[in-house]
Design a protein around this motif. Sequence first.
Motif: not given
Lengths: 354, 294
Positions: A118-119, A208, A351-354, B88-91, B278, B294
């Motif tokens: 969920r997080l 989203i 890409g810029p995933a969340s 700036k890349a993804s997490i 969590v 959003v």
Amino acid sequence: MAPGTVAPRIGGLTLSAWRKIGLAALLGGAILLPFLVSDYRTFQFTLVLIWAIGILGLNLVTGFSGQISLGHGAFYAIGAYTAAILTDQWQVPYYLTPPVAGVVCLVVGFLFGYPAGRLAGHYLALATFALAVAVPQILKYDPLEPWTGGVQGIFVVRPDPPFGLPINTDQWLYFFSLAIAVILFVAAWNLLRGRSGRAIRAIRDQQIAAKAMGVDTTLYKSLIFGVSALYTGIAGSLSAIVIQFVAPDSFTFLDSIRFFIGMVVGGLGSIAGALYGGIFIVFIPNVAEEISKAAPGVIYGVILIGFMYLLPLGVAGFVRTGLARLMRRLIGPAAGRDKASELERKQVVGGPAS
Amino acid sequence: MDLFVQQLVGGLATGGIYASLALALVMIHRATELINFAQGEMAMFSTYIAWTLISAGMPYWAAFFITVTVSFAGGVVIERVVIRPVEKASILTIIVVFIGLLLIFNSLAGWIWTYTIKPFESPFPDRPFHLFADISVRMHDAGAILVTLAVLTLVYLFFRFTPLGLAMRGAALNPESSRLVGIRVGWMLALGWGLAAAIGAVAGMMVAPITFLDPNMMAFVLLYAFAGALLGGINSPGGAVVGGFMVGVLENLAGTYVPFIGNELKLTLALLLIIAVVIFRPSGLFGKPVVVRV
């Protein structure tokens, strides 16, 4: 490709025909392999298959669905212990243990993935990191010793080849693992190409938007986590059968890291990448350990960071780009552009995933 | 009673160490929304540097301050050289890089200093410290609590009362606007990494006399720091500190009074804590829930 255009051909065959030929050749080679190399090499290639299954599992959840797991070593351990305890306590035949281990891990993975899913991404990374660090300690826990054998671990009986086949045990275990690997790879390919595959990728790329399109993201995320744990659990059960021994000290946090490295090196979000990753994990440390006991860790670390800078899509991405270039040259720029750019498009992941 | 107070103070001592590391994690998290998985190994590496200096005959506190300075510089360099290219890349990319750093520091320490467990000197005398009446605690525990409180106070004063601290807070909260008023956001991030590494070094030097020095000593400390940071609230520095102290005390008391936990399931306790937070309160006790527009 726009409708109405003729499929580009190379040497009179379409691309999908070439792909089928390639896969058949690969499978043929895999079947012949144990008759061409020594028993020890066969054993190593069995390990490659086992790691590939586990890495594919991790790739399902991390590479394709964008949820980061640093704890797949835990499911590997649970799968291995399930197989070992089943054969040791209840004399269950070894060939029945992989499905049971898979189901056990599916349930554990689903339950674990449900709250964490969920997080945001790094909470799951954190929770799975904790799981991976804690599991070896649970395996050593005294009250569980009647089942787990405590620090001593459990020996697993070495199975004989069935039906009086004229092969030795190493070769038989290779074929046993190969059959399971083929089933699981085909299953993953099927899972990822249809509606569910699109939903899984959509969660990675734009959660989203996926939710807005009606994807039950929480359910999908925990389900894919469960399926991923199932893969890695089956890999674990195979490792128990092949290595014939499980003990807490052979399932350290490093296993989770190995799955992770295998995935990154092989290629994030690539099914074939799992195989490259397995080959890397089995063969590279042997080379590195000749330098120093600590060398594999340093090399792993440098390779991880280096891949992120230079080859973020791993070996699979590199191969794909190479094929796309080759294609452009073979088909000619005009006709090749569609197909080549389609191949290249496929590797724009993340890409810029969340 | 004696046992209870001893365990309580011991818990506060390790809790302070968790609190420091949790604070280091929260600092990087606030600025970049990321959890630095290499924080523990960086602290371990700093502690080995301190050990080398002390073994070479340097007085403890000189080695202490040199190590903190070196760690600060190291943290800045790591941010500039390793993290910045993937900023700036993804997490996922950044976490891969963190894991890479974790492996490199861990193996490098094993390579340079071997995997043999080493004792690490405590700056405090090895005698009991009389708290009140006939109750006494270990001097190192009392000293470690003092040192962590001093560090935490300094960090608080720095962020609250200095222009540089204000600039760093601004860069973390609102990078675009900070850039408009002339703050060099990139360098503020690097300074944040330096501070986190320096705080981690203090935590490492305070925990090493208790756990002994070896390349894997930080795994469980980091896990408890995670638990503390999550419990307090991953985006609340004050919360992380309180959370760190809480898990330290909880760990010690549960280890002493709950028979089936003992020492054997300490890591599992941290895992359960993390999962519980969590599930039930992902924003922690003092953190604000994250709302995404959003």
